[in-house]
Enzyme design. Structure first.
Site, PDB file in Angstrom:
ATOM      1  N   GLU A 143      80.587  44.470  30.883  1.00 41.23           N
ATOM      2  CA  GLU A 143      80.829  44.827  29.477  1.00 41.23           C
ATOM      3  C   GLU A 143      82.209  44.323  29.036  1.00 41.23           C
ATOM      4  OE1 GLU A 143      80.081  48.767  26.850  1.00 41.23           O
ATOM      5  OE2 GLU A 143      81.529  49.035  28.467  1.00 41.23           O
ATOM      6  N   CYS A 197      76.727  49.841  29.238  1.00 46.00           N
ATOM      7  CA  CYS A 197      77.369  51.090  29.600  1.00 46.00           C
ATOM      8  C   CYS A 197      76.508  52.312  29.255  1.00 46.00           C
ATOM      9  CB  CYS A 197      78.738  51.141  28.915  1.00 46.00           C
ATOM     10  SG  CYS A 197      79.877  52.371  29.542  1.00 46.00           S
ATOM     11  N   LYS A 212      76.119  46.290  21.201  1.00 47.62           N
ATOM     12  CA  LYS A 212      75.947  47.684  21.606  1.00 47.62           C
ATOM     13  C   LYS A 212      75.617  48.518  20.377  1.00 47.62           C
ATOM     14  CE  LYS A 212      78.257  51.178  24.469  1.00 47.62           C
ATOM     15  NZ  LYS A 212      79.480  51.457  25.268  1.00 47.62           N
TER      16      LYS A 212
END
Length: 353
Positions: free
Chosen positions: A48, A164, A130
């Site tokens: 990430e 994540c 995200k």
């Protein structure tokens, strides 16, 4: 005739970027892509916000303190179509390897937590964001939209990606499972923060999330993971309190099979490198025969998911057909009082025309 399932080697990165240095991290990215290809991998996944590094500073103090890093973070984030982005696409093409890159995506004045999927020919398969940055990440990054919950056909199978704690969002995970995902990239930052004081942020919980994703989705999961370098600690940890909050190391890259097994020997958490696994998509049939949560093991008469993939465009430009514009002007000529309303509707450019 029987179906031949793809078999290939995949790699997940465990390393620290050259923090807040776009060009130097692109250099390191190229080197890791080449190393993965030399190791026989046809797919390599990065953590990430690998470029220009995860913004740990937002977790260490008040937002006002972290602002000292913000301009530098923006300036070193990746812009699609830039020379740096072209270098990464070229590295994928030159090495004949699919790349899934985690990065801070800069578009205009905003940043997003991006994952860029590039095929072995250097062409873009997907550019996702995200969906919901976590906690203090929202002081830095904007949000994605429903189009970012997508799975893509590639020569290596159906590939998808999340970042994540998107792996703690049950509905987002189910949206991916339902698209017959076969190879999933679970991109993580390092597990270096608040050790001993926030178990939910530790490697045990978050690697378990990757492992459960593999079992629930009956898919292979590549979970690349950043490490925190000593240089990063020295830059951001300016007092004893901060040094207690963020520690060097924290790398826990993993690759899991559809039955949840770990497919390789892990690296020590403070060692940079690649972990490899040999993928056989034929294993997925065995896993889904036991439990396919979006197929025979579901109860759509009881619970169903509504997935809206409409892109969240901030501005939608609409151009009216020429015949419609002409008709309105003809009506205005016979009724001058309508002219102001029409000008407001179709714009000053059409008035000049």
């Amino acid at each position: 005739m029987s179906i031949v399932h793809p078999k290939f080697r995949a790699a997940a990165v465990q390393a620290a970027p050259v923090f807040l240095d776009l060009d130097a991290t692109v250099d390191k990215t190229e080197a890791l892509i080449a190393e993965a290809a030399r190791g026989g991998a046809e797919l390599v996944a990065f953590p990430e916000t690998w470029i220009p590094g995860y913004p740990w500073f937002v977790w260490l103090d008040a937002p006002a303190w972290s602002m000292q890093f913000i301009q530098r973070y923006h300036d070193n984030s990746l812009v699609y179509g830039s020379p740096q982005a072209e270098r990464i696409a070229k590295a994928a093409r030159d090495n004949g390897i699919m790349v899934v890159l985690g990065h801070s995506e800069k578009q205009g004045g905003s940043l997003y937590m991006g994952q860029w999927i590039i095929d072995a020919d250097g062409r873009t398969i997907a550019m996702r964001r995200k969906l919901k940055p976590t906690h203090v990440e929202r002081t830095v990054f904007g949000e994605g939209d429903g189009s970012d919950l997508s799975v893509f056909d590639t020569r290596l199978g159906r590939v998808g990606a999340l970042c994540c704690w998107e792996h703690l969002q049950p509905l987002s995970k189910y949206a991916m499972y339902a698209q017959n995902e076969q190879v999933h990239i679970a991109a993580w930052p390092s597990f270096s923060l608040y050790r001993g004081g926030a178990y939910a942020l530790g490697h045990e919980v978050n690697n378990a999330a990757s492992r459960i994703y593999a079992v629930e989705g009956s898919c292979f999961v590549l979970a690349p993971c950043n490490t925190v370098s000593k240089e990063m600690v020295e830059l951001m940890c300016t007092d004893d309190t901060k040094r207690a909050l963020l520690q060097a190391g924290g790398g826990f890259a993993r690759i899991y099979a559809p039955d949840g097994q770990l497919m390789h020997e892990p690296l020590p958490e403070d060692v940079e490198g690649l972990v490899y696994a040999d993928i056989d998509l034929g294993m997925i049939s065995l896993a889904k025969a036991a439990a396919d949560p979006a197929g025979h093991y579901s109860r759509p008469d009881v619970t169903r998911l509504l997935l809206d993939k409409t892109p969240g465009d901030r501005v939608v430009s609409k151009r009216r057909a020429a015949a419609e514009v002409t008709r309105d002007w003809e009506e205005a000529a016979s009724a001058p009082a309508m002219r102001a309303d029409i000008v407001a509707l179709i714009g000053q450019d059409d008035e000049a025309a």
